[in-house]
Design a protein around this motif. Sequence first.
Motif, mmCIF file in Angstrom:
data_model
loop_
_atom_site.group_PDB
_atom_site.id
_atom_site.type_symbol
_atom_site.label_atom_id
_atom_site.label_comp_id
_atom_site.label_asym_id
_atom_site.label_seq_id
_atom_site.Cartn_x
_atom_site.Cartn_y
_atom_site.Cartn_z
ATOM 1 N N PHE A 121 -3.316 -6.796 -14.100
ATOM 2 C CA PHE A 121 -3.439 -7.382 -12.764
ATOM 3 C C PHE A 121 -3.507 -6.333 -11.670
ATOM 4 C CE2 PHE A 121 -0.536 -10.553 -15.001
ATOM 5 C CZ PHE A 121 -1.603 -11.328 -15.452
ATOM 6 N N SER A 122 -4.182 -6.691 -10.596
ATOM 7 C CA SER A 122 -4.097 -5.923 -9.359
ATOM 8 C C SER A 122 -2.817 -6.300 -8.631
ATOM 9 C CB SER A 122 -5.301 -6.251 -8.473
ATOM 10 O OG SER A 122 -5.203 -7.598 -8.002
ATOM 11 N N ALA A 123 -2.530 -5.621 -7.539
ATOM 12 C CA ALA A 123 -1.432 -6.050 -6.681
ATOM 13 C C ALA A 123 -1.781 -7.400 -6.056
ATOM 14 C CB ALA A 123 -1.172 -5.013 -5.595
ATOM 15 N N VAL A 124 -0.751 -8.195 -5.749
ATOM 16 C CA VAL A 124 -1.000 -9.514 -5.165
ATOM 17 C C VAL A 124 -1.225 -9.391 -3.664
ATOM 18 C CG1 VAL A 124 0.391 -10.641 -6.929
ATOM 19 C CG2 VAL A 124 1.452 -9.980 -4.777
ATOM 20 N N THR A 125 -1.983 -10.332 -3.114
ATOM 21 C CA THR A 125 -2.209 -10.442 -1.666
ATOM 22 C C THR A 125 -1.701 -11.800 -1.211
ATOM 23 O OG1 THR A 125 -4.168 -9.017 -1.773
ATOM 24 C CG2 THR A 125 -3.926 -10.415 0.173
ATOM 25 N N ARG A 126 -0.773 -11.825 -0.287
ATOM 26 C CA ARG A 126 -0.195 -13.080 0.183
ATOM 27 C C ARG A 126 -1.181 -13.863 1.044
ATOM 28 N NH1 ARG A 126 6.129 -12.716 1.574
ATOM 29 N NH2 ARG A 126 6.818 -11.218 -0.007
ATOM 30 N N THR A 127 -1.080 -15.162 0.959
ATOM 31 C CA THR A 127 -1.810 -16.067 1.848
ATOM 32 C C THR A 127 -0.816 -17.056 2.443
ATOM 33 O OG1 THR A 127 -2.284 -17.715 0.139
ATOM 34 C CG2 THR A 127 -3.833 -15.871 0.348
ATOM 35 N N ALA A 128 -1.307 -17.908 3.350
ATOM 36 C CA ALA A 128 -0.407 -18.861 4.013
ATOM 37 C C ALA A 128 0.182 -19.858 3.039
ATOM 38 C CB ALA A 128 -1.149 -19.587 5.134
ATOM 39 N N THR A 129 -0.515 -20.171 1.961
ATOM 40 C CA THR A 129 -0.028 -21.182 1.013
ATOM 41 C C THR A 129 0.216 -20.615 -0.388
ATOM 42 O OG1 THR A 129 -2.293 -21.817 0.445
ATOM 43 C CG2 THR A 129 -1.214 -23.046 2.231
ATOM 44 N N GLY A 130 0.198 -19.307 -0.526
ATOM 45 C CA GLY A 130 0.408 -18.718 -1.849
ATOM 46 C C GLY A 130 0.006 -17.257 -1.874
ATOM 47 N N PHE A 131 -0.830 -16.883 -2.822
ATOM 48 C CA PHE A 131 -1.265 -15.498 -2.943
ATOM 49 C C PHE A 131 -2.480 -15.428 -3.865
ATOM 50 C CE2 PHE A 131 2.060 -16.378 -6.016
ATOM 51 C CZ PHE A 131 1.593 -15.869 -7.214
ATOM 52 N N THR A 132 -3.125 -14.289 -3.875
ATOM 53 C CA THR A 132 -4.253 -14.034 -4.769
ATOM 54 C C THR A 132 -4.008 -12.739 -5.515
ATOM 55 O OG1 THR A 132 -5.541 -12.810 -3.129
ATOM 56 C CG2 THR A 132 -5.877 -15.200 -3.223
ATOM 57 N N PHE A 133 -4.631 -12.619 -6.665
ATOM 58 C CA PHE A 133 -4.631 -11.373 -7.425
ATOM 59 C C PHE A 133 -5.851 -11.378 -8.339
ATOM 60 C CE2 PHE A 133 -2.255 -14.424 -9.908
ATOM 61 C CZ PHE A 133 -2.653 -14.214 -11.218
ATOM 62 N N THR A 134 -6.157 -10.238 -8.894
ATOM 63 C CA THR A 134 -7.338 -10.097 -9.745
ATOM 64 C C THR A 134 -6.927 -9.693 -11.154
ATOM 65 O OG1 THR A 134 -8.722 -9.460 -7.878
ATOM 66 C CG2 THR A 134 -9.538 -8.887 -10.062
ATOM 67 N N VAL A 135 -7.512 -10.352 -12.163
ATOM 68 C CA VAL A 135 -7.390 -9.903 -13.546
ATOM 69 C C VAL A 135 -8.415 -8.781 -13.726
ATOM 70 C CG1 VAL A 135 -7.512 -10.533 -15.977
ATOM 71 C CG2 VAL A 135 -6.660 -12.194 -14.307
ATOM 72 N N MET A 136 -7.930 -7.547 -13.773
ATOM 73 C CA MET A 136 -8.840 -6.402 -13.716
ATOM 74 C C MET A 136 -9.691 -6.246 -14.969
ATOM 75 S SD MET A 136 -6.599 -3.554 -11.647
ATOM 76 C CE MET A 136 -5.284 -3.501 -12.862
#
Length: 435
Positions: A121-136
């Motif tokens: 995984f990449s580092a997570v990025t927060r959003t207003a309702t959760g977060f995103t990340f990438t399966v590298m």
Amino acid sequence: MAGLLAVAGSAAVVTGTAGPAWACHGLVYGNPVRSTSGFTFQVTSSFATASNITAIANNGTASLSGTSWATGDTPVIATVTGLNPGQSATVQFNAALAGGGTACSSYTNSAENAPAETPAFSAVTRTATGFTFTVMNYDGDVYDYTFAETNGATATDDGDGLITVTGLSEGASSAVTVTATAKNNSGFDGDANATVTGAATVSAPAPPTPPSSPAKPAAVAGDSAVKITWVRPETNGSTVTGYVVTAAPGGATCSGGATATSCLIGGLDNGTPYRFSVVALSDLGRSPVSPLSDAATPASTTNKGIDLDRPRTVPGDGVQLRAKGYDPGARVTFTLYSAPTVLGTAIAGADGVATLRADLPAGVTGEHVIRALGIGANGLPLSQDTDITITAPGEGGGGLPVTGPGAGVLVGVAVALLLGGAALTVAARRRRIAA
């Protein structure tokens, strides 16, 4: 001879037919051995001799251990490399037969499937309702991906590795386990999973805290050593200063700097399964411990060795170390144990040998081990130990004699002490007699 020749689960397609000297005759194949990158097999002839043997593969690269064979000879070994896991290859052979005629046939086999690869995984990025990340290492052609979320969150996949987690309230977190399951005929088997934790944004900046727990690390075993790889966790506003990896059982460790994502642990017991955890260090303290890795079991290899020009010496002396069996260009670290002291590093040459001239620490004596640690010629970690005895000058066997102007003074003091002791002994005897 024509038709299909079945050999140990694979097939050789024979296109020739036995007949007059000018006919195209078949070769014989057997004893295939497969790996995840290709396969090998034996080549002989149904006739007494075959010469000028050639082999061309439609996938990967085919090579031969020889170009001729006669009855009673060791079989020619054909090797196919450069295949992806599960990929097949057909090798077309041609050869000349004694007395005229041509041997021409083909052989088909495939590389073994590889185990499913753990998602990274990449580092997570927060959003207003959760977060995103990438399966590298996302690969939709090979794997089906499924998700298990905590705290009522929902994870969705955009089909290209970007994972979006929604359904969280402000500041709430969720642990998302991603499972990659190998598809049929993909060249991979089974499934593998890893977990990443993230949180939704908050209205006000959260105070900095120690880093999040690193995700489950990956471990690759070699000879007496394992390479551990991890993904850098969310920093939570802290400044990461390094990482420490710990082995279980035994508690052996290795460490890396602030930007490190892997390290090597040597001196492990071959045949023993080990699991590893990672902790991130920061200016605000340590992160929680990561989940344990899958078990990795070191195994002994061949074509290696380590030697020392002076296995018995004195503190501060210079020694020359030579370790072989490493990948050309690999950095090999030499460390003195039990209290670890790095003596230096050397780059393995084209012959896989790393040579280091190093000075031993001053003031260190006793029985010790010097360990060479790096990546071996097979691409896997390789750890090798050699014993060394460090004795103080003048001690038995390994010490150096004391010489120079100070030596006479020391001898004089010793003689005086001996004479004084003798005088005291005589006086004591006289007192006992008088009594």
